[in-house]
Design a protein around this motif. Structure first.
Motif, PDB file in Angstrom:
ATOM      1  N   GLY A 106       0.770  -1.166   0.028  1.00  0.00           N
ATOM      2  CA  GLY A 106       0.108   0.000  -0.090  1.00  0.00           C
ATOM      3  C   GLY A 106       0.819   1.141  -0.017  1.00  0.00           C
ATOM      4  O   GLY A 106       1.997   0.933   0.061  1.00  0.00           O
ATOM      5  N   ARG A 107       0.041   2.228  -0.014  1.00  0.00           N
ATOM      6  CA  ARG A 107       0.719   3.844  -0.093  1.00  0.00           C
ATOM      7  C   ARG A 107       0.571   4.447   1.098  1.00  0.00           C
ATOM      8  O   ARG A 107      -0.462   4.552   1.826  1.00  0.00           O
ATOM      9  CB  ARG A 107       0.128   4.259  -1.192  1.00  0.00           C
ATOM     10  N   VAL A 108       1.555   5.093   1.679  1.00  0.00           N
ATOM     11  CA  VAL A 108       1.432   5.687   3.127  1.00  0.00           C
ATOM     12  C   VAL A 108       0.824   7.067   2.975  1.00  0.00           C
ATOM     13  O   VAL A 108       1.152   7.774   2.054  1.00  0.00           O
ATOM     14  CB  VAL A 108       3.010   5.892   3.618  1.00  0.00           C
ATOM     15  N   GLU A 109      -0.222   7.108   3.922  1.00  0.00           N
ATOM     16  CA  GLU A 109      -1.308   8.244   3.867  1.00  0.00           C
ATOM     17  C   GLU A 109      -0.876   9.158   4.992  1.00  0.00           C
ATOM     18  O   GLU A 109      -1.243  10.452   4.682  1.00  0.00           O
ATOM     19  CB  GLU A 109      -2.408   8.002   3.500  1.00  0.00           C
ATOM     20  N   GLY A 110      -0.544   8.847   6.134  1.00  0.00           N
ATOM     21  CA  GLY A 110      -0.115   9.504   7.096  1.00  0.00           C
ATOM     22  C   GLY A 110       0.747   8.783   8.095  1.00  0.00           C
ATOM     23  O   GLY A 110       0.936   7.532   8.005  1.00  0.00           O
ATOM     24  N   ILE A 111       1.448   9.463   9.105  1.00  0.00           N
ATOM     25  CA  ILE A 111       2.520   9.001   9.633  1.00  0.00           C
ATOM     26  C   ILE A 111       2.265   9.502  11.040  1.00  0.00           C
ATOM     27  O   ILE A 111       2.256  10.677  11.268  1.00  0.00           O
ATOM     28  CB  ILE A 111       3.792   9.053   9.289  1.00  0.00           C
ATOM     29  N   GLU A 112       2.233   8.637  12.261  1.00  0.00           N
ATOM     30  CA  GLU A 112       2.641   9.358  13.687  1.00  0.00           C
ATOM     31  C   GLU A 112       3.571   8.628  14.189  1.00  0.00           C
ATOM     32  O   GLU A 112       3.639   7.466  14.902  1.00  0.00           O
ATOM     33  CB  GLU A 112       1.014   8.830  14.319  1.00  0.00           C
ATOM     34  N   VAL A 113       4.589   9.373  14.021  1.00  0.00           N
ATOM     35  CA  VAL A 113       5.875   8.890  14.723  1.00  0.00           C
ATOM     36  C   VAL A 113       5.915   8.575  16.139  1.00  0.00           C
ATOM     37  O   VAL A 113       6.450   7.398  16.529  1.00  0.00           O
ATOM     38  CB  VAL A 113       6.963  10.028  14.496  1.00  0.00           C
ATOM     39  N   ASP A 114       5.353   9.535  17.031  1.00  0.00           N
ATOM     40  CA  ASP A 114       5.156   9.141  18.381  1.00  0.00           C
ATOM     41  C   ASP A 114       4.702   7.953  18.755  1.00  0.00           C
ATOM     42  O   ASP A 114       4.958   7.106  19.701  1.00  0.00           O
ATOM     43  CB  ASP A 114       4.382  10.388  19.349  1.00  0.00           C
ATOM     44  N   GLN A 115       3.333   7.661  18.098  1.00  0.00           N
ATOM     45  CA  GLN A 115       2.812   6.350  18.255  1.00  0.00           C
ATOM     46  C   GLN A 115       3.295   5.269  17.447  1.00  0.00           C
ATOM     47  O   GLN A 115       2.712   4.137  17.689  1.00  0.00           O
ATOM     48  CB  GLN A 115       1.270   6.706  18.015  1.00  0.00           C
ATOM     49  N   GLN A 116       4.000   5.635  16.741  1.00  0.00           N
ATOM     50  CA  GLN A 116       4.604   4.562  15.886  1.00  0.00           C
ATOM     51  C   GLN A 116       3.302   3.789  14.950  1.00  0.00           C
ATOM     52  O   GLN A 116       3.599   2.358  15.045  1.00  0.00           O
ATOM     53  CB  GLN A 116       5.265   3.171  16.715  1.00  0.00           C
ATOM     54  N   LYS A 117       2.817   4.608  14.336  1.00  0.00           N
ATOM     55  CA  LYS A 117       1.655   4.280  13.420  1.00  0.00           C
ATOM     56  C   LYS A 117       1.781   4.810  12.402  1.00  0.00           C
ATOM     57  O   LYS A 117       2.217   6.044  12.245  1.00  0.00           O
ATOM     58  CB  LYS A 117       0.236   4.361  14.300  1.00  0.00           C
ATOM     59  N   LEU A 118       1.055   4.169  11.070  1.00  0.00           N
ATOM     60  CA  LEU A 118       1.000   4.769   9.863  1.00  0.00           C
ATOM     61  C   LEU A 118      -0.674   4.468   9.442  1.00  0.00           C
ATOM     62  O   LEU A 118      -1.155   3.462   9.885  1.00  0.00           O
ATOM     63  CB  LEU A 118       1.849   4.076   8.873  1.00  0.00           C
ATOM     64  N   LYS A 119      -0.954   5.205   8.647  1.00  0.00           N
ATOM     65  CA  LYS A 119      -2.389   5.048   7.876  1.00  0.00           C
ATOM     66  C   LYS A 119      -1.677   4.789   6.385  1.00  0.00           C
ATOM     67  O   LYS A 119      -0.980   5.428   5.824  1.00  0.00           O
ATOM     68  CB  LYS A 119      -3.199   6.250   7.777  1.00  0.00           C
ATOM     69  N   VAL A 120      -2.277   3.645   5.949  1.00  0.00           N
ATOM     70  CA  VAL A 120      -1.819   2.756   4.554  1.00  0.00           C
ATOM     71  C   VAL A 120      -2.855   2.610   3.698  1.00  0.00           C
ATOM     72  O   VAL A 120      -4.002   1.962   4.345  1.00  0.00           O
ATOM     73  CB  VAL A 120      -0.953   1.629   4.683  1.00  0.00           C
ATOM     74  N   VAL A 121      -3.099   3.027   2.688  1.00  0.00           N
ATOM     75  CA  VAL A 121      -3.997   2.853   1.455  1.00  0.00           C
ATOM     76  C   VAL A 121      -3.868   1.544   0.822  1.00  0.00           C
ATOM     77  O   VAL A 121      -2.696   1.234   0.248  1.00  0.00           O
ATOM     78  CB  VAL A 121      -4.211   4.113   0.420  1.00  0.00           C
ATOM     79  N   ILE A 122      -4.579   0.656   0.977  1.00  0.00           N
ATOM     80  CA  ILE A 122      -4.511  -0.603   0.331  1.00  0.00           C
ATOM     81  C   ILE A 122      -5.416  -0.747  -0.611  1.00  0.00           C
ATOM     82  O   ILE A 122      -6.800  -0.441  -0.449  1.00  0.00           O
ATOM     83  CB  ILE A 122      -4.212  -1.788   1.185  1.00  0.00           C
ATOM     84  N   GLU A 123      -5.421  -1.576  -1.388  1.00  0.00           N
ATOM     85  CA  GLU A 123      -6.573  -1.964  -2.397  1.00  0.00           C
ATOM     86  C   GLU A 123      -6.950  -3.265  -2.320  1.00  0.00           C
ATOM     87  O   GLU A 123      -6.307  -4.295  -2.082  1.00  0.00           O
ATOM     88  CB  GLU A 123      -6.066  -1.759  -4.096  1.00  0.00           C
ATOM     89  N   MET A 124      -8.466  -3.296  -1.859  1.00  0.00           N
ATOM     90  CA  MET A 124      -8.956  -4.629  -1.767  1.00  0.00           C
ATOM     91  C   MET A 124     -10.253  -4.476  -2.327  1.00  0.00           C
ATOM     92  O   MET A 124     -11.059  -3.535  -2.336  1.00  0.00           O
ATOM     93  CB  MET A 124      -9.145  -4.814   0.047  1.00  0.00           C
ATOM     94  N   PHE A 125     -10.531  -5.750  -3.240  1.00  0.00           N
ATOM     95  CA  PHE A 125     -11.874  -5.860  -3.680  1.00  0.00           C
ATOM     96  C   PHE A 125     -12.240  -4.753  -4.722  1.00  0.00           C
ATOM     97  O   PHE A 125     -13.105  -4.229  -4.920  1.00  0.00           O
ATOM     98  CB  PHE A 125     -13.159  -6.229  -2.693  1.00  0.00           C
ATOM     99  N   GLY A 126     -11.022  -4.340  -5.270  1.00  0.00           N
ATOM    100  CA  GLY A 126     -11.111  -3.127  -6.417  1.00  0.00           C
ATOM    101  C   GLY A 126     -11.580  -1.650  -5.911  1.00  0.00           C
ATOM    102  O   GLY A 126     -11.861  -0.889  -6.440  1.00  0.00           O
ATOM    103  N   ARG A 127     -11.233  -1.602  -4.551  1.00  0.00           N
ATOM    104  CA  ARG A 127     -11.546  -0.212  -3.916  1.00  0.00           C
ATOM    105  C   ARG A 127     -10.626  -0.034  -2.766  1.00  0.00           C
ATOM    106  O   ARG A 127      -9.674  -0.968  -2.333  1.00  0.00           O
ATOM    107  CB  ARG A 127     -12.859  -0.095  -3.164  1.00  0.00           C
TER     108      ARG A 127
END
Length: 180
Positions: free
Chosen positions: A143-164
C-alpha cells in the motif's frame, strides 16, 4: 539462600510519589542499605496537551498515580525500611500480617519503566512511499503511506481490496518499505 534484587510496587498517598522516592533514597543512605535497596522509580510519560489558543504544551505525567517502583533485595531489614517510609501505605502483592510481597515479572518491569521503548522501530518512510505489510490481517499486501504518527509508531496505509481503496492503520513493526 541467595536473594536476588527484584522490582516491587509500593502503594503511596496520591501526589506524594516523588516525596516517597526521595524519602526512600535518603533512608537507604542513612541506614547503609545501598546493598539491598537499589533504584526507586516513579513511572512517568510525556503527554502533549492542546491548549485553548490552539497551541500545544508538553508535560510529564505520572503513569500510575499513587504507586512507586523499588528495586531491592527482599531482606527483612530492607522490607522494614521501605515499608515504614513516610508516605508508603504498603506493598502491592502483600497479603498483610507481615507477609512479604510478590515481585514483578521482568516483562512487567520493562512495560512499566518504558524499556519497551527499546523495541521502537525506526521506519524510514514518507507520505506517498509504498510499503509491504508483513504482519497482521493485511500481511502480504502492499500500500501507499497516507499518514504517519511517529510518536505512536503508527501509519495510515491505503491498500486496494476488492477493487476499492481502503485505509488501514498499522504499527511501524507491521510494515517494511518497498524498494521500487
Amino acid at each position: 539462600m541467595e536473594l536476588n534484587k527484584e522490582w516491587y510496587v509500593l502503594h503511596t498517598y496520591s501526589g506524594y510519589e516523588n516525596k516517597v522516592k526521595e524519602n526512600i533514597e535518603m533512608r537507604k543512605e542513612s541506614m547503609n542499605m545501598e546493598n539491598n535497596i537499589f533504584r526507586v522509580e516513579v513511572p512517568e510519560e510525556e503527554v502533549t496537551v492542546v491548549q485553548d489558543g490552539g497551541g500545544t504544551k508538553t508535560r510529564m505525567e505520572k503513569t500510575f498515580p499513587g504507586y512507586v517502583l523499588v528495586e531491592m533485595i527482599m531482606s527483612d531489614d530492607a522490607w522494614f525500611i521501605v515499608r515504614n517510609t513516610p508516605g508508603v501505605t504498603g506493598f502491592v502483592g502483600s497479603h498483610g500480617a507481615g507477609s512479604k510481597p510478590s515481585p514483578l515479572l521482568p516483562e512487567e518491569v520493562d512495560n512499566l519503566l518504558g524499556n519497551a521503548q527499546a523495541a521502537r522501530v525506526d521506519l524510514n518512510v514518507e507520505v506517498g512511499d509504498h510499503v509491504e505489510i508483513t504482519d497482521g490481517a493485511f500481511s502480504g499486501l502492499s500500500g501507499r503511506v497516507e499518514g504517519i504518527e511517529v510518536d505512536q509508531q503508527k501509519l495510515k496505509v491505503v491498500i486496494e481490496m476488492f477493487g476499492r481503496e481502503t485505509v488501514a492503520e498499522l504499527e511501524f513493526y507491521q510494515v517494511k518499505r518497498e524498494d521500487i
